[in-house]
Design a protein around this motif. Structure first.
Motif, PDB file in Angstrom:
ATOM      1  N   GLY A  57       3.284   2.271 -14.038  1.00 28.49           N
ATOM      2  CA  GLY A  57       2.351   3.250 -13.478  1.00 28.49           C
ATOM      3  C   GLY A  57       1.729   2.696 -12.223  1.00 28.49           C
ATOM      4  O   GLY A  57       1.561   1.485 -12.076  1.00 28.49           O
ATOM      5  N   SER A  58       1.370   3.583 -11.300  1.00 31.77           N
ATOM      6  CA  SER A  58       0.903   3.142  -9.984  1.00 31.77           C
ATOM      7  C   SER A  58      -0.486   2.527 -10.012  1.00 31.77           C
ATOM      8  O   SER A  58      -0.931   1.952  -9.030  1.00 31.77           O
ATOM      9  CB  SER A  58       0.896   4.327  -9.010  1.00 31.77           C
ATOM     10  N   GLU A  68       0.825  -1.206   0.000  1.00 29.00           N
ATOM     11  CA  GLU A  68       0.000   0.000   0.000  1.00 29.00           C
ATOM     12  C   GLU A  68       0.861   1.259   0.000  1.00 29.00           C
ATOM     13  O   GLU A  68       0.552   2.239  -0.691  1.00 29.00           O
ATOM     14  CB  GLU A  68      -0.928  -0.011   1.230  1.00 29.00           C
ATOM     15  N   MET A  69       1.940   1.244   0.773  1.00 23.23           N
ATOM     16  CA  MET A  69       2.857   2.384   0.786  1.00 23.23           C
ATOM     17  C   MET A  69       3.481   2.594  -0.589  1.00 23.23           C
ATOM     18  O   MET A  69       3.606   3.727  -1.079  1.00 23.23           O
ATOM     19  CB  MET A  69       3.941   2.162   1.843  1.00 23.23           C
ATOM     20  N   HIS A 115       3.381   5.929  -2.968  1.00 22.44           N
ATOM     21  CA  HIS A 115       4.609   6.665  -3.281  1.00 22.44           C
ATOM     22  C   HIS A 115       5.419   5.925  -4.355  1.00 22.44           C
ATOM     23  O   HIS A 115       6.576   5.535  -4.116  1.00 22.44           O
ATOM     24  CB  HIS A 115       5.451   6.832  -2.019  1.00 22.44           C
ATOM     25  N   PRO A 116       4.863   5.723  -5.531  1.00 23.27           N
ATOM     26  CA  PRO A 116       5.577   4.934  -6.549  1.00 23.27           C
ATOM     27  C   PRO A 116       6.883   5.549  -7.004  1.00 23.27           C
ATOM     28  O   PRO A 116       7.783   4.833  -7.444  1.00 23.27           O
ATOM     29  CB  PRO A 116       4.562   4.861  -7.698  1.00 23.27           C
ATOM     30  N   ARG A 117       7.014   6.872  -6.897  1.00 21.99           N
ATOM     31  CA  ARG A 117       8.257   7.512  -7.335  1.00 21.99           C
ATOM     32  C   ARG A 117       9.321   7.521  -6.240  1.00 21.99           C
ATOM     33  O   ARG A 117      10.505   7.660  -6.537  1.00 21.99           O
ATOM     34  CB  ARG A 117       7.965   8.939  -7.807  1.00 21.99           C
ATOM     35  N   VAL A 118       8.903   7.376  -5.011  1.00 23.02           N
ATOM     36  CA  VAL A 118       9.851   7.262  -3.898  1.00 23.02           C
ATOM     37  C   VAL A 118      10.286   5.817  -3.712  1.00 23.02           C
ATOM     38  O   VAL A 118      11.427   5.541  -3.313  1.00 23.02           O
ATOM     39  CB  VAL A 118       9.226   7.802  -2.590  1.00 23.02           C
ATOM     40  N   PHE A 119       9.405   4.885  -4.026  1.00 27.55           N
ATOM     41  CA  PHE A 119       9.630   3.474  -3.725  1.00 27.55           C
ATOM     42  C   PHE A 119      10.963   2.920  -4.213  1.00 27.55           C
ATOM     43  O   PHE A 119      11.586   2.102  -3.509  1.00 27.55           O
ATOM     44  CB  PHE A 119       8.485   2.617  -4.263  1.00 27.55           C
ATOM     45  N   PRO A 120      11.466   3.300  -5.401  1.00 25.49           N
ATOM     46  CA  PRO A 120      12.764   2.752  -5.830  1.00 25.49           C
ATOM     47  C   PRO A 120      13.887   2.950  -4.817  1.00 25.49           C
ATOM     48  O   PRO A 120      14.831   2.152  -4.779  1.00 25.49           O
ATOM     49  CB  PRO A 120      13.047   3.496  -7.141  1.00 25.49           C
ATOM     50  N   LEU A 121      13.800   3.972  -3.979  1.00 23.01           N
ATOM     51  CA  LEU A 121      14.810   4.167  -2.941  1.00 23.01           C
ATOM     52  C   LEU A 121      14.846   2.975  -1.992  1.00 23.01           C
ATOM     53  O   LEU A 121      15.921   2.558  -1.534  1.00 23.01           O
ATOM     54  CB  LEU A 121      14.536   5.439  -2.144  1.00 23.01           C
ATOM     55  N   LEU A 122      13.690   2.422  -1.673  1.00 22.38           N
ATOM     56  CA  LEU A 122      13.627   1.317  -0.729  1.00 22.38           C
ATOM     57  C   LEU A 122      14.215   0.045  -1.325  1.00 22.38           C
ATOM     58  O   LEU A 122      14.768  -0.788  -0.602  1.00 22.38           O
ATOM     59  CB  LEU A 122      12.181   1.061  -0.300  1.00 22.38           C
ATOM     60  N   ALA A 123      14.075  -0.091  -2.643  1.00 22.24           N
ATOM     61  CA  ALA A 123      14.548  -1.296  -3.311  1.00 22.24           C
ATOM     62  C   ALA A 123      16.019  -1.233  -3.682  1.00 22.24           C
ATOM     63  O   ALA A 123      16.636  -2.279  -3.930  1.00 22.24           O
ATOM     64  CB  ALA A 123      13.709  -1.546  -4.568  1.00 22.24           C
TER      65      ALA A 123
END
Length: 211
Positions: free
Chosen positions: A160-161, A95-96, A100-108
């Motif tokens: 796309g989200s 869900e997070m 935040h699909p554009r922030v998410f790559p940071l987590l990965a």
């Protein structure tokens, strides 16, 4: 907005800066993100940001921690069984990522060692050990889980989200087995598909424990 001069109190702290950075990346993407653009959004001199967060790398880590805090919200009401904790965490993480699909790559793509990230892992592995899973299975479980979550969600969000759909048709003459299986690969990006994949991960962890 008029920019405050360096050294003048701007009412900034790490949490406010990270939250503003998340909003900026949600809107414009990581490729356009920079400390100067963030300073302009906040109406401050860039050095005011560096006073609280030492450099762009630390700022990216602060953004990661901010969105991970959303996953941890409500953890006091989370289940205690290790499989239920895993499902709860995985769905909150999904869900997070969709928020935040554009922030998410940071987590990965960046190591997540913030207190909020480590607390989530501590909760999971503690429940596993208390359930009697062997230490090697417990030690491997976070990498198995988040390897799946990050890879799957990056693949889904790359389109796309709001992408949920079926896999493209496959030439049955050239790839007969793949074509036969395609009808079973429905709902790409859906909750149902996510749960199927998560079941496979949990099954793998259980099998490791049984051995």
């Amino acid at each position: 907005m008029a920019r405050r001069t360096q050294g003048t109190s701007a009412g900034l702290d790490r949490e406010r800066i990270a939250a503003a950075a998340v909003v900026l990346v949600d809107r414009d993407g990581l490729e356009r993100f920079g400390v100067r653009r963030l300073a302009e959004e906040l109406g401050v001199d860039p050095m005011s940001i560096y006073h609280h967060i030492k450099g762009k790398a630390a700022l990216l880590d602060a953004m990661s921690e901010a969105v991970l805090a959303e996953v941890a919200a409500g953890v006091d009401d989370a289940p205690r069984d290790w499989e239920e904790i895993t499902r709860w965490t995985a769905h909150r993480y999904r869900e997070m990522a969709y928020r935040h699909p554009r922030v998410f790559p940071l987590l990965a793509t960046r190591a997540q060692t913030s207190p909020v990230a480590l607390a989530a892992l501590e909760r999971l592995v503690t429940a596993m050990r208390e359930a009697g899973l062997p230490d090697q299975a417990v030690a491997d479980a976070p990498l198995m889980l988040f390897g799946f979550l990050n890879g799957y969600l990056l693949a889904v969000l790359s389109g796309g989200s709001d992408v949920v759909g079926d896999m493209p048709a496959i030439d049955a003459t050239a790839y007969p087995t793949m074509a036969t299986l395609t009808p079973l690969q429905v709902g790409f990006g859906s909750v149902a598909e996510f749960d199927r994949m998560l079941d496979a991960v949990l099954g793998g962890i259980r099998n490791r424990a049984d051995r």
